[in-house]
Scaffold this motif. Structure first.
Motif, PDB file in Angstrom:
ATOM      1  N   GLU A   1      42.263  49.963  47.671  1.00 46.36           N
ATOM      2  CA  GLU A   1      41.276  49.974  46.563  1.00 46.36           C
ATOM      3  C   GLU A   1      41.693  51.387  45.737  1.00 46.36           C
ATOM      4  O   GLU A   1      41.739  52.284  46.250  1.00 46.36           O
TER       5      GLU A   1
ATOM      6  N   ASN B   1      36.134  47.769  27.190  1.00 44.43           N
ATOM      7  CA  ASN B   1      35.175  47.228  28.284  1.00 44.43           C
ATOM      8  C   ASN B   1      33.701  47.297  27.876  1.00 44.43           C
ATOM      9  O   ASN B   1      33.161  47.939  27.078  1.00 44.43           O
TER      10      ASN B   1
ATOM     11  N   TYR C   1      39.753  45.451  31.895  1.00 45.18           N
ATOM     12  CA  TYR C   1      39.617  44.804  32.776  1.00 45.18           C
ATOM     13  C   TYR C   1      40.719  43.718  33.213  1.00 45.18           C
ATOM     14  O   TYR C   1      41.194  43.623  34.217  1.00 45.18           O
ATOM     15  N   ASP C   2      41.132  43.027  31.939  1.00 50.94           N
ATOM     16  CA  ASP C   2      42.238  42.200  32.135  1.00 50.94           C
ATOM     17  C   ASP C   2      43.612  42.651  32.662  1.00 50.94           C
ATOM     18  O   ASP C   2      44.434  42.247  33.501  1.00 50.94           O
TER      19      ASP C   2
ATOM     20  N   TRP D   1      44.165  45.965  34.036  1.00 53.46           N
ATOM     21  CA  TRP D   1      43.966  46.435  35.321  1.00 53.46           C
ATOM     22  C   TRP D   1      43.935  45.225  36.384  1.00 53.46           C
ATOM     23  O   TRP D   1      44.782  45.428  37.447  1.00 53.46           O
ATOM     24  N   ASN D   2      43.280  44.307  36.114  1.00 55.15           N
ATOM     25  CA  ASN D   2      43.575  43.168  37.204  1.00 55.15           C
ATOM     26  C   ASN D   2      44.879  42.522  37.222  1.00 55.15           C
ATOM     27  O   ASN D   2      45.317  42.219  38.462  1.00 55.15           O
ATOM     28  N   GLU D   3      45.518  42.702  36.169  1.00 58.42           N
ATOM     29  CA  GLU D   3      46.928  42.224  36.282  1.00 58.42           C
ATOM     30  C   GLU D   3      47.816  43.071  36.781  1.00 58.42           C
ATOM     31  O   GLU D   3      48.788  43.032  37.526  1.00 58.42           O
TER      32      GLU D   3
ATOM     33  N   CYS E   1      47.028  45.433  39.129  1.00 56.93           N
ATOM     34  CA  CYS E   1      46.708  45.227  40.646  1.00 56.93           C
ATOM     35  C   CYS E   1      47.444  43.644  41.360  1.00 56.93           C
ATOM     36  O   CYS E   1      47.601  43.726  42.336  1.00 56.93           O
ATOM     37  N   SER E   2      47.375  42.953  40.446  1.00 53.25           N
ATOM     38  CA  SER E   2      47.860  41.640  41.133  1.00 53.25           C
ATOM     39  C   SER E   2      49.482  41.907  40.970  1.00 53.25           C
ATOM     40  O   SER E   2      50.318  41.282  41.986  1.00 53.25           O
TER      41      SER E   2
ATOM     42  N   THR F   1      43.345  46.658  44.821  1.00 53.01           N
ATOM     43  CA  THR F   1      42.091  46.199  44.620  1.00 53.01           C
ATOM     44  C   THR F   1      41.201  46.845  43.670  1.00 53.01           C
ATOM     45  O   THR F   1      40.855  47.971  43.975  1.00 53.01           O
ATOM     46  N   PRO F   2      41.334  46.586  42.299  1.00 54.01           N
ATOM     47  CA  PRO F   2      40.507  47.503  41.552  1.00 54.01           C
ATOM     48  C   PRO F   2      38.856  47.146  41.707  1.00 54.01           C
ATOM     49  O   PRO F   2      38.366  46.265  41.997  1.00 54.01           O
TER      50      PRO F   2
ATOM     51  N   TYR G   1      35.721  48.712  39.645  1.00 52.20           N
ATOM     52  CA  TYR G   1      35.151  49.363  38.573  1.00 52.20           C
ATOM     53  C   TYR G   1      33.887  49.839  38.790  1.00 52.20           C
ATOM     54  O   TYR G   1      32.937  49.296  39.457  1.00 52.20           O
TER      55      TYR G   1
END
Length: 559
Positions: A72, A85, A99-100, A102-104, A106-107, A112-113, A115
């Motif tokens: 995390e 944001n 968000y887009d 950081w999600n990518e 972490c993928s 696991t982001p 926020y």
């Protein structure tokens, strides 16, 4: 909204972040030179002949990006900074570039982001203190900030521009403001925009606000003449204000943005590796076009719709009925003219008493006034010790994180109180430019916060109460006191032969009542306040306590 953003001059900064570049670079305070901005979507920068790439396999799953094993990662975001944001006005869900991306990220590196919403004012320090693993809020890379946090490699370049009123014909560039001493420039405290402003103007010509929305509103209302702002944010403020505002002039500063981490974080290199992969595989180009291109049309008006004008109340207006409920209200009983002990009667009196008594007569409540010291008052209300507090409390974002505010009921100006024979000080600029002068104020107040915008803390003498600051001024221990004008007038009194107020206002602040967060009193009291404005009561009580006929002074209270 039908308003489309003009295509932003935003260029993706990807120096040394292509897969063809060397392995993880060491983060430094000085960013690399940005790619040349174009009118197209930001493009990836190619390696130059001067910096030949070292051999490194392409950053793909098969060649082994770092694996954080599902760890995390807590990421601080403001949720109020377009397009990075924000809370989507249609879905009510968090969204944006941060968000887009950081999600990518972490993928790619198996994290696991998580926020966490945080105010801008203390965000960088909070990351430095280890409260969050990272922060993503369009943060400019600067050497000063890099002394307390680590930065990612720069991921985008942002231009600083001037926002002015649509009918403004005096300003085409920052030079026009510099050369016209009548013009005042607004911006937000604690930002690189403020730092840029100070490169062009003395601080007495810069009006600093706690948040950009306040600066933009001051611009629209004519209190200031321009706002220096990131172009991305400026476009967001146009929105429905396109008939009132425009961006003018060339860029005054081109800044690289990066994520931040606590010093020594082991996230820096894994995230940098992921950013390089996103640059190479086209993801960053696509997400930049999505959020910085002409199709992105969410504005600050969508996030914070302008309040509709409140219709004038009439005799038949429905008032909430609290069924005689007792409301405990914290008051200091020592802050003229809001609340004090009347020297003639020995009874509590003041603006707060008159207004709250009238509020309760409208909404059928019973006010119970409880004397409390200023120092712990806001926290005590936050903890539920009182139902409300009335003590001339300035509405600020930091305070609003722990208490709810009423609608603002009055505006207060911050001024300088000096000795009557003082001839060195006509404005805050005179104090700034004379290192021998010391400014006094009270701890825990917005006056103290304003003082720190102009002076280092070693030139500010903070007192527990304003009477101590004023006594130190009279005795010559300090040279001026920054104070609300209303309170300053109260201190003149019998000291009119010793003290005077000088200079223009340094800050114009709205005052409000406070409640514990989630209090069911907020709306009933707001309804009553609107009625008191409409029926003329507030105008009359303001004249009574803030007009020339009010002559009670702190000397009267202490005698």
């Amino acid at each position: 909204m039908n308003k489309k953003w003009t295509l932003l001059v935003v260029s993706l900064l990807l120096v040394l972040i292509l897969a063809a570049c060397g392995g993880g670079t060491t983060n430094t305070a000085e960013p690399a030179s940005p790619a040349e901005p174009t009118a197209e979507a930001p493009a990836v920068e190619e390696p130059t002949a001067e910096t030949p790439p070292t051999e490194e396999p392409a950053a793909t799953e098969s060649t082994g990006l770092p694996d954080l094993n599902g760890r995390e990662v807590t990421i601080a975001v403001e949720n109020a900074y377009l397009p990075f944001n924000y809370i989507d006005p249609d879905t009510g869900e968090p969204a944006g570039w941060d968000y887009d991306v950081w999600n990518e990220i972490c993928s790619l590196i198996n994290c696991t982001p998580v926020y966490e919403e945080a105010g801008w004012e203390g965000m960088i320090q909070a990351v430095a203190d280890g409260q969050y693993d990272a922060a993503a809020d369009g943060i400019t890379i600067t050497p000063d900030r890099a002394e307390i946090v680590d930065f990612s490699e720069g991921y985008i370049n942002i231009e600083q521009r001037l926002l002015v009123r649509l009918d403004e014909d005096r300003i085409e560039s920052i030079d026009d403001i510099v050369n016209n001493p009548d013009l005042v420039l607004g911006t937000q405290t604690g930002t690189t925009n403020y730092e840029t402003a100070t490169q062009f103007l003395p601080e007495d010509r810069i009006q600093a606000f706690e948040q950009f929305p306040f600066a933009v509103q001051a611009l629209i209302s004519g209190d200031i003449d321009a706002v220096i702002i990131d172009e991305v944010a400026g476009q967001g403020y146009l929105g429905e204000n396109a008939d009132q505002l425009k961006l003018v002039g060339p860029s005054m500063s081109s800044d690289q943005l990066g994520f931040i981490y606590p010093k020594g974080s082991d996230l820096v290199e894994p995230v940098n590796a992921a950013i390089r992969e996103l640059a190479q595989n086209g993801f960053l180009e696509a997400v930049n076009l999505q959020y910085f291109g002409p199709e992105f049309n969410i504005t600050y008006d969508d996030l914070f719709p302008p309040e509709e004008e409140t219709p004038a109340a009439d005799d038949s207006a429905e008032m909430p009925d609290l069924d005689g409920r007792e409301v405990t209200i914290a008051v200091e009983n020592a802050y003229l003219p809001f609340n004090y002990i009347d020297p003639d009667t020995g009874e509590p009196a003041g603006w707060d008493y008159d207004v709250w008594n009238e509020i309760c007569s409208l909404i059928n409540c019973t006010p119970v006034y409880v004397e409390a010291g200023w120092e712990g008052m806001i926290q005590a209300v936050a903890d539920g010790q009182y139902d409300a507090a009335a003590d001339g409390i300035t509405i600020t974002p930091d305070r609003a994180e722990i208490v709810d505010f009423s609608e603002g009921y009055i505006n207060i100006e911050q001024r300088l109180l000096v000795r009557l024979d003082e001839d060195r000080i006509e404005s805050i600029d005179d104090i700034v430019n004379n290192p021998d002068l010391v400014l006094g104020t009270q701890t825990g107040t917005t006056n103290y916060e304003t003082a720190t915008q102009f002076l280092p803390e070693d030139r500010i003498q903070a007192f527990e109460q304003f009477p101590f600051a004023v006594q130190a001024l009279i005795s010559g221990d300090i040279d001026a006191v920054i104070i609300d004008e209303v309170a300053g007038q109260g201190y003149l009194g019998e000291n009119a032969d010793q003290l005077k107020l000088v200079g223009p206002s340094m800050s114009s602040d709205q005052l409000g009542f406070i409640y514990p967060q989630g209090s069911d009193l907020v709306e009933p009291v707001n309804t009553a306040l609107r009625e008191l404005k409409a029926n003329g009561f507030l105008e009359a009580v303001n004249l009574q306590y803030f007009g020339p006929d009010f002559d009670i002074t702190y000397d009267d209270l202490e005698s």
